[in-house]
Design an enzyme around this catalytic site. Structure first.
Site, short mmCIF file in Angstrom:
data_model
loop_
_atom_site.label_atom_id
_atom_site.label_comp_id
_atom_site.label_asym_id
_atom_site.label_seq_id
_atom_site.Cartn_x
_atom_site.Cartn_y
_atom_site.Cartn_z
N GLY A 14 0.92 -1.08 0.12
CA GLY A 14 0.01 0.18 0.00
C GLY A 14 0.85 1.35 -0.05
N ALA A 17 2.83 4.67 -2.82
CA ALA A 17 3.12 4.10 -4.26
C ALA A 17 2.02 3.03 -4.67
CB ALA A 17 4.47 3.15 -4.18
N LYS A 83 3.36 24.54 -1.75
CA LYS A 83 4.44 24.34 -1.87
C LYS A 83 5.30 25.09 -3.26
CE LYS A 83 8.48 21.33 -3.12
NZ LYS A 83 9.12 19.95 -3.14
N VAL A 190 1.85 -11.42 2.52
CA VAL A 190 2.15 -12.26 1.46
C VAL A 190 3.29 -13.29 2.03
CG1 VAL A 190 3.20 -12.36 -1.02
CG2 VAL A 190 1.56 -10.75 -0.39
N LEU A 341 9.32 2.35 -3.71
CA LEU A 341 10.68 1.98 -3.24
C LEU A 341 11.15 0.82 -3.67
CD1 LEU A 341 10.11 3.00 0.52
CD2 LEU A 341 11.51 4.35 -1.09
#
Length: 514
Positions: A14, A17, A83, A190, A341
């Protein structure tokens, strides 16, 4: 027996990403329709999400709008703020105060009229480069917002991105993906991955949900890279010899005054062995020190961060993170693509992590074939595109360190020739002979545009040495343009509200004409 048609996609993991990618897929393939591609996400109930950062790029506005998320709701839910770039503090040297801005907005398109050669020749007087070409540097310095309450959602008077709480953002994406876009959700761990005879993934095995099969898989399992790395055996290329930071220590800092000002840009302050980010959310500051453990101990790094925060750091908890800098040798292999990642990570200096998640999700949506035999062609294009994008990102981040004149060991090691990518060295050598121009950016998917390089190069004091200045004779026109920038700046300073004031009204009323 596998299906030749791609009818289902399983996202493993989750966080930003996973949920952003699942939402993009479900929205694009209309997963609410039972006859379309069905998207499912498995997320472990036991593994905490690693926030990939609290800064975004302006592309996030189009992403949120396309998913049907209300901008005011997003800002409220994620403690979001506007920003307007990054302010780099003390990056040039450590002996005297210095700063420059990497902004999102210039008044004039540099590919149409490039003001940089004229600024380099002194036609803007002694103004810093960012102030000479944009109103946004002074707007950010004054804590002003990039828009008004009467501005439409996702539209700004100045270009802008967001600061956000990454955990809250993942929660918002999760609820929206499930409730509004038809993503199926499974909370499970998993425990195994099943491959077919050709080496394609056919299913994952979970601890509480049994076996879950799909036609295509997205690996958003974080640094572990459960599918692409572990199951499919795709290797990892470290860039630790190029970007030397390998840890971060972070502290969340409450505001002393809940009604006080909010920074309108990210602050990035150079330190002995790295740099500190300082991001203003609506309810707190997110502050962290990215450093090299080869150049400073973890204890000293935390002390550096607490010294930066000052008395407010007393009693606040610090969190330490290890950073694995590098990327997978392939991002897409057979019927699996890694995003986030699990695919790659470079340090957060230019807040590229969430942008590259967006970009990967966009390309996956555009290139996912309808049949299995199309996977090999999509894989080839995707890998070529993202090898280019990651290499350009590494080069751009490295350039900040290479241009610094700081003399501590960390900074000297960053300027060692052996740590500099050949592509970056060649580019900088060419810019000693020619000013930066549109010809340097021929690729449609350059992650950082021409303006970004100009802001950093000229903000850091880079000066080309052998340019033929006679090819830039339009001094009167350039000076008129510089003057116009200053006029626009003064006008906007009078027109734009303080960031805190605007956000308070948006949180309460949304966007309106009141």
């Amino acid at each position: 027996m596998h299906s030749d048609t791609i009818n289902s996609v399983l996202v493993v993991g989750g966080g930003t990403a996973g949920w952003l990618t699942a939402a993009k897929l479900a929205k694009s393939f209309n997963s609410l329709d039972g006859n379309s591609i069905q998207v499912c996400l498995i997320e472990s109930p036991d593994i905490p999400t690693i926030g990939v950062g609290e800064g975004t790029w302006p592309t996030m506005r189009a992403t949120l709008a396309s998913l049907g998320i209300d901008e005011a709701e997003f800002l409220r839910t994620c403690h979001g703020t506007f920003k307007q770039g990054t302010k780099f503090i003390n990056w040039q040297n450590a002996s005297r105060p210095n700063q420059y801005h990497h902004l999102f907005t210039s008044i004039f398109d540099p590919t149409q009229f490039n003001l940089a050669p004229y600024w380099l020749q002194g036609d803007a007087g002694d103004l810093p480069y960012a102030q000479a070409v944009s109103a946004q540097a002074r707007i950010a310095e004054l804590g002003l917002a990039p828009k008004k309450i009467t501005s439409k959602a996702y539209e700004g008077i100045q270009n802008y991105a967001y600061h956000l709480d990454a955990g809250k953002f993942a929660e918002l994406l999760k609820s929206h993906a499930i409730d509004k876009l038809g993503v199926k959700f499974i909370a499970a761990n998993v425990t195994d991955v099943s491959l077919d005879a050709e080496g394609y993934i056919e299913a994952v095995v979970t601890d509480t949900w049994g076996t879950v099969a799909a036609d295509f898989f997205v690996d958003c399992s974080g640094f572990r890279s459960l599918l692409l790395g572990e199951a499919l055996g795709v290797g990892f290329t470290s860039i630790a010899d190029t970007l030397l930071t390998d840890h971060a220590v972070t502290i969340q800092v409450p505001y002393p005054d809940a009604a006080g000002p909010i920074n309108a840009c990210t602050h990035s302050t150079a330190q002995e062995a790295g740099w500190i980010w300082d991001i203003g959310l609506s309810n707190r500051r997110g502050v962290g020190y990215v450093y090299s453990s080869r150049h400073q101990s973890h204890e000293d790094a935390e002390r550096t961060l607490r010294d930066y925060i000052g008395d407010a750091a007393a009693g606040l908890t610090a969190r330490k993170l290890k950073i694995d800098l590098g990327y997978r040798n392939k991002f897409w292999h057979k019927n699996c693509v890694a995003i986030g990642l699990s695919a790659a990570f470079v340090e957060p200096l230019e807040a590229s992590a969430i942008f590259l998640i967006e970009a990967a999700g966009n390309m996956l949506v555009d290139q996912l074939p309808s049949r299995r035999q199309g996977l090999i062609h999509a894989e080839k294009k995707f890998n070529a595109s993202f090898h280019f994008r990651w290499q350009k990102t590494v080069d751009f981040i490295k350039m900040h360190y290479l241009l610094s004149g700081r003399s501590e060991a960390f900074w000297l090691d960053n300027r060692e020739a052996s740590s500099i990518p050949a592509s970056l060295a060649q580019t900088l050598a060419s810019w000693q002979q020619q000013v930066v121009s549109a010809y340097d950016f021929p690729h449609v998917y350059e992650p950082f545009p021409m303006e970004s390089y100009q802001y950093v190069l000229y903000g850091m004091g880079f000066k080309p040495e052998q340019v033929n200045w006679q090819r830039y004779p339009l001094h009167a026109e350039a000076m008129a343009q510089f003057e116009k920038v200053q006029q626009v700046t003064e006008y906007l300073i009078k027109e734009l509200p303080q960031q805190r004031d605007l956000l308070d009204r948006i949180y309460q009323y949304g966007f309106s004409t009141i």
